[in-house]
Design a protein around this motif. Structure first.
Motif, PDB file in Angstrom:
ATOM      1  N   ILE A  88      31.348  37.671  54.282  1.00 29.31           N
ATOM      2  CA  ILE A  88      32.573  37.401  53.535  1.00 29.31           C
ATOM      3  C   ILE A  88      33.334  38.721  53.419  1.00 29.31           C
ATOM      4  CG2 ILE A  88      33.551  36.571  51.358  1.00 29.31           C
ATOM      5  CD1 ILE A  88      30.864  35.006  51.007  1.00 29.31           C
ATOM      6  N   ILE A  89      34.612  38.685  53.750  1.00 32.28           N
ATOM      7  CA  ILE A  89      35.453  39.874  53.755  1.00 32.28           C
ATOM      8  C   ILE A  89      36.317  39.873  52.494  1.00 32.28           C
ATOM      9  CG2 ILE A  89      37.158  41.195  55.071  1.00 32.28           C
ATOM     10  CD1 ILE A  89      34.435  40.480  56.538  1.00 32.28           C
ATOM     11  N   GLY A  90      36.442  41.040  51.856  1.00 33.16           N
ATOM     12  CA  GLY A  90      37.296  41.147  50.682  1.00 33.16           C
ATOM     13  C   GLY A  90      37.087  42.473  49.983  1.00 33.16           C
ATOM     14  N   LYS A  91      37.646  42.544  48.777  1.00 31.21           N
ATOM     15  CA  LYS A  91      37.519  43.755  47.960  1.00 31.21           C
ATOM     16  C   LYS A  91      37.394  43.347  46.501  1.00 31.21           C
ATOM     17  CE  LYS A  91      40.076  46.811  50.991  1.00 31.21           C
ATOM     18  NZ  LYS A  91      41.290  47.528  51.235  1.00 31.21           N
ATOM     19  N   GLU A  92      36.614  44.107  45.764  1.00 32.58           N
ATOM     20  CA  GLU A  92      36.451  43.916  44.326  1.00 32.58           C
ATOM     21  C   GLU A  92      36.150  42.467  43.966  1.00 32.58           C
ATOM     22  OE1 GLU A  92      39.733  45.695  42.251  1.00 32.58           O
ATOM     23  OE2 GLU A  92      39.601  47.517  43.456  1.00 32.58           O
ATOM     24  N   ASN A  93      35.235  41.848  44.728  1.00 32.68           N
ATOM     25  CA  ASN A  93      34.768  40.486  44.518  1.00 32.68           C
ATOM     26  C   ASN A  93      35.855  39.424  44.702  1.00 32.68           C
ATOM     27  OD1 ASN A  93      32.335  39.078  44.198  1.00 32.68           O
ATOM     28  ND2 ASN A  93      32.867  38.528  42.108  1.00 32.68           N
ATOM     29  N   VAL A  94      36.945  39.795  45.373  1.00 36.75           N
ATOM     30  CA  VAL A  94      37.999  38.842  45.705  1.00 36.75           C
ATOM     31  C   VAL A  94      37.912  38.570  47.210  1.00 36.75           C
ATOM     32  CG1 VAL A  94      40.482  38.403  45.773  1.00 36.75           C
ATOM     33  CG2 VAL A  94      39.482  39.667  43.838  1.00 36.75           C
ATOM     34  N   PRO A  95      37.501  37.364  47.595  1.00 36.64           N
ATOM     35  CA  PRO A  95      37.357  37.070  49.019  1.00 36.64           C
ATOM     36  C   PRO A  95      38.707  36.901  49.713  1.00 36.64           C
ATOM     37  CG  PRO A  95      36.850  35.119  47.709  1.00 36.64           C
ATOM     38  CD  PRO A  95      37.113  36.241  46.745  1.00 36.64           C
ATOM     39  N   GLU A  96      38.809  37.474  50.915  1.00 33.70           N
ATOM     40  CA  GLU A  96      40.041  37.381  51.704  1.00 33.70           C
ATOM     41  C   GLU A  96      39.838  36.592  52.989  1.00 33.70           C
ATOM     42  OE1 GLU A  96      41.147  41.440  52.440  1.00 33.70           O
ATOM     43  OE2 GLU A  96      41.365  41.891  50.312  1.00 33.70           O
ATOM     44  N   GLY A  97      38.613  36.580  53.491  1.00 32.93           N
ATOM     45  CA  GLY A  97      38.333  35.900  54.749  1.00 32.93           C
ATOM     46  C   GLY A  97      36.838  35.812  54.982  1.00 32.93           C
ATOM     47  N   ILE A  98      36.493  35.207  56.102  1.00 32.72           N
ATOM     48  CA  ILE A  98      35.088  35.082  56.491  1.00 32.72           C
ATOM     49  C   ILE A  98      34.987  35.300  57.992  1.00 32.72           C
ATOM     50  CG2 ILE A  98      35.221  32.564  56.820  1.00 32.72           C
ATOM     51  CD1 ILE A  98      32.308  32.442  55.676  1.00 32.72           C
ATOM     52  N   VAL A  99      33.910  35.943  58.407  1.00 38.30           N
ATOM     53  CA  VAL A  99      33.599  36.114  59.825  1.00 38.30           C
ATOM     54  C   VAL A  99      32.273  35.408  60.064  1.00 38.30           C
ATOM     55  CG1 VAL A  99      33.049  37.745  61.667  1.00 38.30           C
ATOM     56  CG2 VAL A  99      34.851  38.294  60.026  1.00 38.30           C
ATOM     57  N   THR A 100      32.267  34.521  61.054  1.00 39.57           N
ATOM     58  CA  THR A 100      31.052  33.768  61.383  1.00 39.57           C
ATOM     59  C   THR A 100      30.591  34.135  62.788  1.00 39.57           C
ATOM     60  OG1 THR A 100      32.206  31.900  62.396  1.00 39.57           O
ATOM     61  CG2 THR A 100      31.900  31.837  59.981  1.00 39.57           C
ATOM     62  N   GLU A 101      29.418  33.628  63.146  1.00 39.43           N
ATOM     63  CA  GLU A 101      28.929  33.884  64.493  1.00 39.43           C
ATOM     64  C   GLU A 101      29.881  33.307  65.532  1.00 39.43           C
ATOM     65  OE1 GLU A 101      28.045  31.053  62.541  1.00 39.43           O
ATOM     66  OE2 GLU A 101      25.896  31.082  62.941  1.00 39.43           O
ATOM     67  N   THR A 125      38.498  34.755  59.664  1.00 40.87           N
ATOM     68  CA  THR A 125      39.236  33.526  59.440  1.00 40.87           C
ATOM     69  C   THR A 125      39.843  33.612  58.051  1.00 40.87           C
ATOM     70  OG1 THR A 125      37.723  32.278  60.851  1.00 40.87           O
ATOM     71  CG2 THR A 125      39.051  31.014  59.281  1.00 40.87           C
ATOM     72  N   SER A 126      41.155  33.438  58.000  1.00 39.09           N
ATOM     73  CA  SER A 126      41.881  33.514  56.740  1.00 39.09           C
ATOM     74  C   SER A 126      43.157  32.699  56.914  1.00 39.09           C
ATOM     75  CB  SER A 126      42.208  34.977  56.424  1.00 39.09           C
ATOM     76  OG  SER A 126      42.847  35.100  55.188  1.00 39.09           O
ATOM     77  N   PRO A 127      43.628  32.004  55.916  1.00 37.61           N
ATOM     78  CA  PRO A 127      43.104  31.937  54.555  1.00 37.61           C
ATOM     79  C   PRO A 127      41.822  31.115  54.494  1.00 37.61           C
ATOM     80  CG  PRO A 127      44.973  30.440  54.796  1.00 37.61           C
ATOM     81  CD  PRO A 127      44.852  31.191  56.085  1.00 37.61           C
ATOM     82  N   LEU A 128      41.064  31.371  53.449  1.00 42.39           N
ATOM     83  CA  LEU A 128      39.788  30.693  53.237  1.00 42.39           C
ATOM     84  C   LEU A 128      39.989  29.292  52.676  1.00 42.39           C
ATOM     85  CD1 LEU A 128      37.771  33.560  51.553  1.00 42.39           C
ATOM     86  CD2 LEU A 128      37.239  32.476  53.734  1.00 42.39           C
ATOM     87  N   THR A 129      39.074  28.420  53.036  1.00 46.49           N
ATOM     88  CA  THR A 129      38.968  27.132  52.361  1.00 46.49           C
ATOM     89  C   THR A 129      37.966  27.352  51.250  1.00 46.49           C
ATOM     90  OG1 THR A 129      39.414  25.926  54.403  1.00 46.49           O
ATOM     91  CG2 THR A 129      38.339  24.709  52.628  1.00 46.49           C
ATOM     92  N   SER A 130      38.353  27.057  50.015  1.00 44.94           N
ATOM     93  CA  SER A 130      37.460  27.303  48.889  1.00 44.94           C
ATOM     94  C   SER A 130      37.583  26.201  47.851  1.00 44.94           C
ATOM     95  CB  SER A 130      37.767  28.666  48.248  1.00 44.94           C
ATOM     96  OG  SER A 130      39.067  28.648  47.678  1.00 44.94           O
ATOM     97  N   VAL A 131      36.597  26.152  46.971  1.00 45.98           N
ATOM     98  CA  VAL A 131      36.573  25.198  45.853  1.00 45.98           C
ATOM     99  C   VAL A 131      36.077  25.930  44.614  1.00 45.98           C
ATOM    100  CG1 VAL A 131      36.158  23.166  47.304  1.00 45.98           C
ATOM    101  CG2 VAL A 131      34.211  24.424  46.365  1.00 45.98           C
ATOM    102  N   PRO A 132      36.419  25.430  43.417  1.00 42.17           N
ATOM    103  CA  PRO A 132      35.822  25.986  42.195  1.00 42.17           C
ATOM    104  C   PRO A 132      34.398  25.458  42.019  1.00 42.17           C
ATOM    105  CG  PRO A 132      37.475  24.323  41.641  1.00 42.17           C
ATOM    106  CD  PRO A 132      37.497  24.490  43.136  1.00 42.17           C
ATOM    107  N   SER A 133      33.617  26.107  41.181  1.00 44.01           N
ATOM    108  CA  SER A 133      32.201  25.752  41.017  1.00 44.01           C
ATOM    109  C   SER A 133      31.976  24.388  40.372  1.00 44.01           C
ATOM    110  CB  SER A 133      31.471  26.837  40.223  1.00 44.01           C
ATOM    111  OG  SER A 133      32.053  26.978  38.952  1.00 44.01           O
TER     112      SER A 133
END
Length: 190
Positions: A88-101, A125-133
């Motif tokens: 997971i790519i980002g800074k200060e616990n804020v995700p910006e993207g993801i790199v997969t195999e 890959t950005s923007p991320l697809t995300s959901v709340p917990s």
């Protein structure tokens, strides 16, 4: 009768008792068999008394975020060290993207690019697809299937809370089905 065809319905009566209706469908023939026509009380693990599952119930917590400026080569070393197919790519616990195999195969290897000469940010890959917990599992499964993704980021207040992978879902439901089959076997259902 196939163990995978057992359906167990629970209704919470109190903290100590669950109303349980055991039904089974023989998947070979079209008939429906009712294993138990009577109701009974059963003490079971309260983990299954709330039958609605949420992202927080199965997500991996304590995920590491890496800086997108590191090389893809270094990113691959992190993936190998963690034995996972993503970073997971980002800074200060804020995700910006993801790199997969898949990003490595599609964006680096297939194009004969030197992974030490390209950054993770360039292939993420950005923007991320995300959901709340607090997202229900049904919505998560539909979202992942609909978008054709195997990893879903869980974000609360714009901060990374965790990640759900298709492997996590399969593992959780495999354990869940095993537990339900064990409960059913106590009542002579095989």
């Amino acid at each position: 009768m196939n163990n995978n065809s057992i359906f167990i319905e629970f209704t919470k009566i109190s903290d100590a008792e669950i109303f349980c209706c055991l039904n089974a469908i023989d998947l070979i023939s079209p008939s429906v068999s009712f294993i138990s026509s009577s109701s009974f009380s059963l003490n079971i693990n309260t983990e299954y008394t709330n039958m609605v599952l949420y992202a927080e119930d199965i997500m991996r917590k304590n995920c590491q975020i890496v800086d997108g400026s590191i090389s893809a080569f270094e990113g691959s070393r992190i993936m190998a060290e963690k034995q996972q197919g993503f970073v997971i790519i980002g800074k200060e616990n804020v995700p910006e993207g993801i790199v997969t195999e898949w990003d490595f195969i599609n964006k680096i290897l297939s194009k004969k690019i030197d992974p030490s000469k390209i950054t993770l940010k360039e292939i993420m890959t950005s923007p991320l697809t995300s959901v709340p917990s607090d997202t229900p599992m049904e919505k998560i499964a539909n979202l992942m299937a609909g978008k054709g993704i195997r990893r879903l980021i869980v974000v609360d207040n714009n901060k990374l809370s965790g990640i759900i992978t298709s492997r996590d879902i399969l593992k959780f439901f495999s354990e869940y089905v095993s537990d339900m089959v064990e409960i059913a076997s106590k009542f002579g259902i095989r």
